[in-house]
Design an enzyme around this catalytic site. Structure first.
Site, PDB file in Angstrom:
ATOM      1  N   CYS A   2      -3.052   2.470  -4.842  1.00  0.00           N
ATOM      2  CA  CYS A   2      -3.657   2.608  -6.133  1.00  0.00           C
ATOM      3  C   CYS A   2      -4.535   1.406  -6.287  1.00  0.00           C
ATOM      4  O   CYS A   2      -4.588   0.626  -5.507  1.00  0.00           O
ATOM      5  CB  CYS A   2      -2.308   2.197  -7.069  1.00  0.00           C
ATOM      6  SG  CYS A   2      -1.044   3.304  -6.884  1.00  0.00           S
ATOM      7  N   ARG A  27      -9.627   3.894  -0.480  1.00  0.00           N
ATOM      8  CA  ARG A  27      -8.397   3.339  -0.325  1.00  0.00           C
ATOM      9  C   ARG A  27      -7.269   4.493  -0.325  1.00  0.00           C
ATOM     10  O   ARG A  27      -6.198   4.242  -0.055  1.00  0.00           O
ATOM     11  CB  ARG A  27      -7.800   2.389  -1.285  1.00  0.00           C
ATOM     12  CG  ARG A  27      -8.761   1.362  -1.137  1.00  0.00           C
ATOM     13  CD  ARG A  27      -8.757   0.335  -2.483  1.00  0.00           C
ATOM     14  NE  ARG A  27      -7.386  -0.252  -2.728  1.00  0.00           N
ATOM     15  CZ  ARG A  27      -7.002  -1.284  -2.543  1.00  0.00           C
ATOM     16  NH1 ARG A  27      -7.705  -2.249  -1.867  1.00  0.00           N
ATOM     17  NH2 ARG A  27      -5.618  -1.585  -2.732  1.00  0.00           N
ATOM     18  N   TRP A  75      -1.856   6.318  -6.074  1.00  0.00           N
ATOM     19  CA  TRP A  75      -1.386   7.055  -4.834  1.00  0.00           C
ATOM     20  C   TRP A  75       0.211   7.139  -5.134  1.00  0.00           C
ATOM     21  O   TRP A  75       0.943   6.185  -5.358  1.00  0.00           O
ATOM     22  CB  TRP A  75      -1.667   6.262  -3.614  1.00  0.00           C
ATOM     23  CG  TRP A  75      -1.113   6.509  -2.434  1.00  0.00           C
ATOM     24  CD1 TRP A  75      -1.979   7.400  -1.838  1.00  0.00           C
ATOM     25  CD2 TRP A  75      -0.106   6.340  -1.725  1.00  0.00           C
ATOM     26  NE1 TRP A  75      -1.165   7.722  -0.417  1.00  0.00           N
ATOM     27  CE2 TRP A  75      -0.100   7.036  -0.460  1.00  0.00           C
ATOM     28  CE3 TRP A  75       1.095   5.566  -1.901  1.00  0.00           C
ATOM     29  CZ2 TRP A  75       0.827   7.109   0.600  1.00  0.00           C
ATOM     30  CZ3 TRP A  75       2.313   5.413  -1.147  1.00  0.00           C
ATOM     31  CH2 TRP A  75       1.982   6.210   0.329  1.00  0.00           C
ATOM     32  N   ASN A  99      -0.431  -1.316 -10.513  1.00  0.00           N
ATOM     33  CA  ASN A  99      -0.328  -1.314  -9.134  1.00  0.00           C
ATOM     34  C   ASN A  99       1.064  -1.999  -8.818  1.00  0.00           C
ATOM     35  O   ASN A  99       1.371  -2.848  -9.212  1.00  0.00           O
ATOM     36  CB  ASN A  99      -1.312  -2.023  -8.292  1.00  0.00           C
ATOM     37  CG  ASN A  99      -2.710  -1.260  -8.373  1.00  0.00           C
ATOM     38  OD1 ASN A  99      -2.835  -0.038  -8.823  1.00  0.00           O
ATOM     39  ND2 ASN A  99      -3.757  -1.849  -7.687  1.00  0.00           N
ATOM     40  N   GLY A 100       1.606  -1.434  -7.757  1.00  0.00           N
ATOM     41  CA  GLY A 100       3.029  -1.832  -7.412  1.00  0.00           C
ATOM     42  C   GLY A 100       4.290  -1.169  -7.580  1.00  0.00           C
ATOM     43  O   GLY A 100       4.013   0.416  -8.000  1.00  0.00           O
ATOM     44  N   GLU A 473      -2.915   3.649  19.952  1.00  0.00           N
ATOM     45  CA  GLU A 473      -4.111   3.588  18.912  1.00  0.00           C
ATOM     46  C   GLU A 473      -4.701   5.003  19.076  1.00  0.00           C
ATOM     47  O   GLU A 473      -4.987   5.467  18.000  1.00  0.00           O
ATOM     48  CB  GLU A 473      -4.952   2.460  19.165  1.00  0.00           C
ATOM     49  CG  GLU A 473      -6.088   2.367  18.410  1.00  0.00           C
ATOM     50  CD  GLU A 473      -5.688   2.199  16.615  1.00  0.00           C
ATOM     51  OE1 GLU A 473      -4.574   1.981  16.371  1.00  0.00           O
ATOM     52  OE2 GLU A 473      -6.474   2.244  15.855  1.00  0.00           O
ATOM     53  N   LYS A 477      -4.820   7.443  16.006  1.00  0.00           N
ATOM     54  CA  LYS A 477      -6.231   7.879  15.177  1.00  0.00           C
ATOM     55  C   LYS A 477      -6.112   9.460  15.043  1.00  0.00           C
ATOM     56  O   LYS A 477      -6.367   9.930  14.261  1.00  0.00           O
ATOM     57  CB  LYS A 477      -7.476   7.378  16.197  1.00  0.00           C
ATOM     58  CG  LYS A 477      -7.929   5.959  16.063  1.00  0.00           C
ATOM     59  CD  LYS A 477      -8.486   5.635  14.846  1.00  0.00           C
ATOM     60  CE  LYS A 477      -7.565   5.307  13.953  1.00  0.00           C
ATOM     61  NZ  LYS A 477      -6.757   4.009  13.801  1.00  0.00           N
ATOM     62  N   GLU A 480      -3.680  10.700  12.488  1.00  0.00           N
ATOM     63  CA  GLU A 480      -4.052  10.240  10.953  1.00  0.00           C
ATOM     64  C   GLU A 480      -5.098  11.458  10.323  1.00  0.00           C
ATOM     65  O   GLU A 480      -4.908  11.672   9.327  1.00  0.00           O
ATOM     66  CB  GLU A 480      -4.643   8.864  10.980  1.00  0.00           C
ATOM     67  CG  GLU A 480      -3.611   7.750  10.917  1.00  0.00           C
ATOM     68  CD  GLU A 480      -4.384   6.569  11.032  1.00  0.00           C
ATOM     69  OE1 GLU A 480      -5.218   5.997  11.591  1.00  0.00           O
ATOM     70  OE2 GLU A 480      -4.288   5.724   9.786  1.00  0.00           O
ATOM     71  N   HIS A 496      11.027   8.827  32.265  1.00  0.00           N
ATOM     72  CA  HIS A 496      12.512   8.584  31.702  1.00  0.00           C
ATOM     73  C   HIS A 496      12.739   9.531  30.564  1.00  0.00           C
ATOM     74  O   HIS A 496      13.543   9.169  29.666  1.00  0.00           O
ATOM     75  CB  HIS A 496      12.382   7.209  31.346  1.00  0.00           C
ATOM     76  CG  HIS A 496      12.372   6.423  32.261  1.00  0.00           C
ATOM     77  ND1 HIS A 496      13.250   6.169  33.623  1.00  0.00           N
ATOM     78  CD2 HIS A 496      11.159   5.742  32.953  1.00  0.00           C
ATOM     79  CE1 HIS A 496      12.767   5.249  34.451  1.00  0.00           C
ATOM     80  NE2 HIS A 496      11.478   5.012  34.046  1.00  0.00           N
ATOM     81  N   LYS A 592      -5.859   3.407   2.437  1.00  0.00           N
ATOM     82  CA  LYS A 592      -6.492   2.281   3.166  1.00  0.00           C
ATOM     83  C   LYS A 592      -5.710   1.144   3.223  1.00  0.00           C
ATOM     84  O   LYS A 592      -5.739   0.411   4.127  1.00  0.00           O
ATOM     85  CB  LYS A 592      -7.958   2.039   2.642  1.00  0.00           C
ATOM     86  CG  LYS A 592      -8.816   1.124   3.608  1.00  0.00           C
ATOM     87  CD  LYS A 592      -8.975   1.710   4.890  1.00  0.00           C
ATOM     88  CE  LYS A 592      -9.829   0.415   5.720  1.00  0.00           C
ATOM     89  NZ  LYS A 592      -9.609   0.894   7.193  1.00  0.00           N
TER      90      LYS A 592
HETATM   91  O1  M6R Z   1      -4.953  -3.629   6.223  1.00  0.00           O
HETATM   92  P1  M6R Z   1      -4.084  -3.745   7.528  1.00  0.00           P
HETATM   93  O2  M6R Z   1      -4.610  -4.041   8.803  1.00  0.00           O
HETATM   94  O3  M6R Z   1      -2.978  -4.786   7.400  1.00  0.00           O
HETATM   95  O4  M6R Z   1      -3.325  -2.525   7.657  1.00  0.00           O
HETATM   96  C1  M6R Z   1      -2.189  -1.983   8.332  1.00  0.00           C
HETATM   97  C2  M6R Z   1      -2.196  -0.442   8.466  1.00  0.00           C
HETATM   98  O5  M6R Z   1      -1.664   0.145   7.427  1.00  0.00           O
HETATM   99  C3  M6R Z   1      -3.429   0.200   9.032  1.00  0.00           C
HETATM  100  O6  M6R Z   1      -3.845  -0.267  10.202  1.00  0.00           O
HETATM  101  C4  M6R Z   1      -3.194   1.837   9.211  1.00  0.00           C
HETATM  102  O7  M6R Z   1      -2.272   1.988  10.290  1.00  0.00           O
HETATM  103  C5  M6R Z   1      -4.459   2.457   9.332  1.00  0.00           C
HETATM  104  N1  M6R Z   1      -4.489   3.657   8.724  1.00  0.00           N
HETATM  105  C6  M6R Z   1      -4.910   2.718  10.848  1.00  0.00           C
HETATM  106  O8  M6R Z   1      -5.798   3.434  11.000  1.00  0.00           O
END
Ligand code: M6R
Length: 597
Positions: A2, A27, A75, A99-100, A473, A477, A480, A496, A592
């Site tokens: 949000c 975001r 969001w 927000n929150g 990672e 990626k 996501e 395993h 974001k």
């Molecule tokens: O802003 P931050 O680095 O604390 O965010 C952590 C995660 O939410 C962030 O890295 C998320 O996994 C991304 N979408 C990764 O691409």
């Protein structure tokens, strides 16, 4: 997640609010809305989906002369992404954005319903506006009513409320979610936002509110705020510069931002972190790294580097798990939080817990003045510049670089590395940053290859040692932005259990550095290949057992290979997602900056 904007002044409010929300769009959100209060009238517009839908809704509306406005991108947490659930939430004469999460909203709602209050949305937020109006009805002036309302709330919030009962004032409150008030010193206009981005270019001074602050703001009150700071910023850094996606642009600028990250910190003479000059290293005998998502993967990578180079025990914690596991903490461990945004609720709360326990905290963060930076004793900025793609790329690269610098800085302070070793490390870092320069031919090759990876029943990304967090990672990626199932695994772990999935429909992206455990990884890959899994090898040397080969340049150090492979994995995820027709910069369901637990 949000986003909030607010405005007090004489300019056209609708367009200011909409362009502020546009800056927060990256975001992640699923509905949006604005309210303008001018000449005693409230005008509210809401729409589901992208901001263009909201723009269409308020096409015919313009506001001139003095007035107030609030805006929000939502969001969904409580209730579906519908127009009714979108903010601002509406009372009889007041509107609110939030927000929150209000944790005790159910009990407040029930007691208001008993008083005859009718709710239209499924949100937690709506209780705030009705509670406020009920306190006004009981005879409180608007500010007292607002303060009473806030003191009844439990949870995390950043709130803006406007009301016809006080047409020149925005009421605000902050607890756990970021909220900024800003002013243009020339025009005297006042702005609110949940992050810097909408304020850049409009305001010259900012105040980052602290948790527990509740107040009222009109054109005259800004100067009374504490901790006003100048706001600088360059809007240009957040444009796409000819690329189709922010993510692609951000992948391509990694070699530049890595040099920024190293500037003034890395030289052949040694490592310098001015920010840590006053930190007493003698009192530290271990490190705990704590983060979420991509930042967690960078932390894992950092733990290999710190233990190997600085010979300091380093453990890594997922922030969302850390708080509730009753962690045993010792005063002589340095608590390091890693975050791109500096606003991730889980990481922030873990940090607060460590601070309560008396630990010294260091933030590795991309956003100066963010909550995490302000809450920490020390901070190292990653200097990646604004990252807009929801899928983090350059933030990861710079986090790993800062952790690598930190490892060397600690080793230097502890007298572990001699001059020649320090020089070698510094030169390797330079080489590693150069390795992130995207080779257009390689990109083209990956783009062609990507069409072979759109089906199947899933992906394994595998690697050993520091290439294991890189494998995690790479998998994150891909999932996501492509929505394909992908897992990262240490390659030695396949036998395993996970190898049971190996067949013609399993894609294995294998990280095979020449300079680190090559033969070990090779035999793990052979086990998969023997079971018909489709192997896409990332290596400098051709591996005859692969189905596809993505060649990375030959290098003398595994960290140079690490950064080369990182770029390949990012481009691979991008190209698969593009072929699948997905919105790469704003993937479904993701935000974001994750400011709720
Ligand atoms: O802003 P931050 O680095 O604390 O965010 C952590 C995660 O939410 C962030 O890295 C998320 O996994 C991304 N979408 C990764 O691409």
């Amino acid at each position: 997640m949000c986003g909030i904007v607010g405005y007090i002044g004489n300019n056209e409010k609708k367009s200011l609010l909409l362009s502020g929300l546009k800056e927060l769009e990256y975001r992640g959100y699923d509905s949006a809305g604005i309210s303008v209060l001018e000449n005693g009238e409230l005008h509210t517009f809401k729409a589901v989906g992208k901001l263009i839908n909201l723009e269409r809704k308020c096409e015919g509306f313009h506001s001139s002369g003095f007035g107030l406005g609030i805006g929000h991108t939502r969001w969904a947490t409580h209730g579906k992404p519908t127009e009714i659930n979108a903010h601002p939430h509406i009372g009889h004469y007041s509107n609110i954005v939030h927000n929150g999460i209000i944790e005790n909203y159910q009990s407040i709602k029930e007691s208001l319903q008993k008083q005859g209050c009718v709710f239209s949305s499924q949100t937690d937020t709506e209780v705030i506006v009705h509670l406020f109006e009920s306190y006004v009805t009981q005879g409180n002036d608007p500010f007292s009513a607002f303060k009473k309302t806030i003191s009844d709330l439990k949870g995390a919030y950043a709130i803006l409320l406007i009301t016809q009962k006080s047409p020149d004032t925005i009421f605000y409150a902050k607890n756990g979610s970021p909220l900024i008030i800003a002013r243009n010193t020339k025009t005297k206009e006042v702005f609110f936002a949940s992050s810097d981005a909408p304020l850049i270019g409009l305001a010259s001074e900012v105040c980052y509110l602290e948790d527990g602050e509740v107040g009222k703001m009109d054109l005259e009150s800004f100067a009374r705020l504490k901790n006003i700071k100048p706001l600088s910023g360059d809007k240009l850094s957040a444009q796409k510069d000819g690329f189709t996606f922010f993510m692609e642009k951000e992948i391509y600028e990694q070699h530049k931002v890595l040099l920024e990250t190293m500037m003034g910190r890395v030289s052949e003479e040694g490592f310098c972190l001015d920010e840590l000059e006053s930190l007493n290293l003698d009192s530290i005998n271990s490190l705990t790294l704590c983060a979420c998502g991509t930042s967690y993967h960078a932390s894992l990578a950092g733990s290999y580097l710190i233990e190997r180079i600085a010979k300091l025990k380093t453990k890594v914690e997922i922030a969302s798990e850390f708080r509730y596991k009753e962690p045993i903490l010792h005063k002589n461990e340095l608590f390091v939080v890693i975050s791109q945004s500096g606003e991730t609720a889980d990481t922030l709360e873990a940090l607060k817990l460590a601070k309560q326990k008396g630990l010294t905290a260091l933030a590795i963060c991309n956003v100066d003045n963010s909550s995490i930076v302000r809450e920490s004793d020390y901070s190292l900025l990653t200097r990646a510049g604004i990252e807009k793609g929801v899928a983090s790329t350059k933030a990861f690269a710079t986090q790993v670089m800062v952790l690598w610098i930190l490892a060397n800085f600690l080793a230097q302070k502890r007298g572990i590395l001699d001059k020649a070793m320090l020089k070698n490390e510094a030169n390797t870092m330079l080489e590693a940053s150069k390795a992130t320069q995207v080779d257009k031919k390689l990109h083209e090759h990956i783009k062609r290859l990507s069409r072979r990876y759109l089906h199947g029943h899933g992906f394994f990304f595998i690697g050993r040692d520091i290439f294991y967090p890189l494998a995690l990672e790479g998998a994150l990626k891909l999932k996501e932005i492509s929505y394909l199932h992908a897992e990262g695994y240490p390659s030695g772990e396949m036998k395993h259990g996970p190898i049971a999935l190996a067949d013609l429909g399993l894609f294995c992206v294998t990280l095979m550095p020449q300079n680190l455990l090559y033969d070990k990884v090779k035999s793990n890959v052979e086990e998969l290949s023997a079971r018909d899994a489709m192997i896409c090898a990332l290596s400098a040397e051709y591996y005859e057992g692969c189905d596809d080969w993505i060649a990375i340049p030959s290098a003398k150090h595994y960290m140079v290979e690490f950064f080369s492979m990182m770029v390949v994995l990012q481009v691979f995820a991008l190209e698969v997602a593009v072929r699948l027709g997905n919105d790469v910069d704003m993937p479904r369901n993701l935000a974001k900056s994750v400011t709720v637990e």
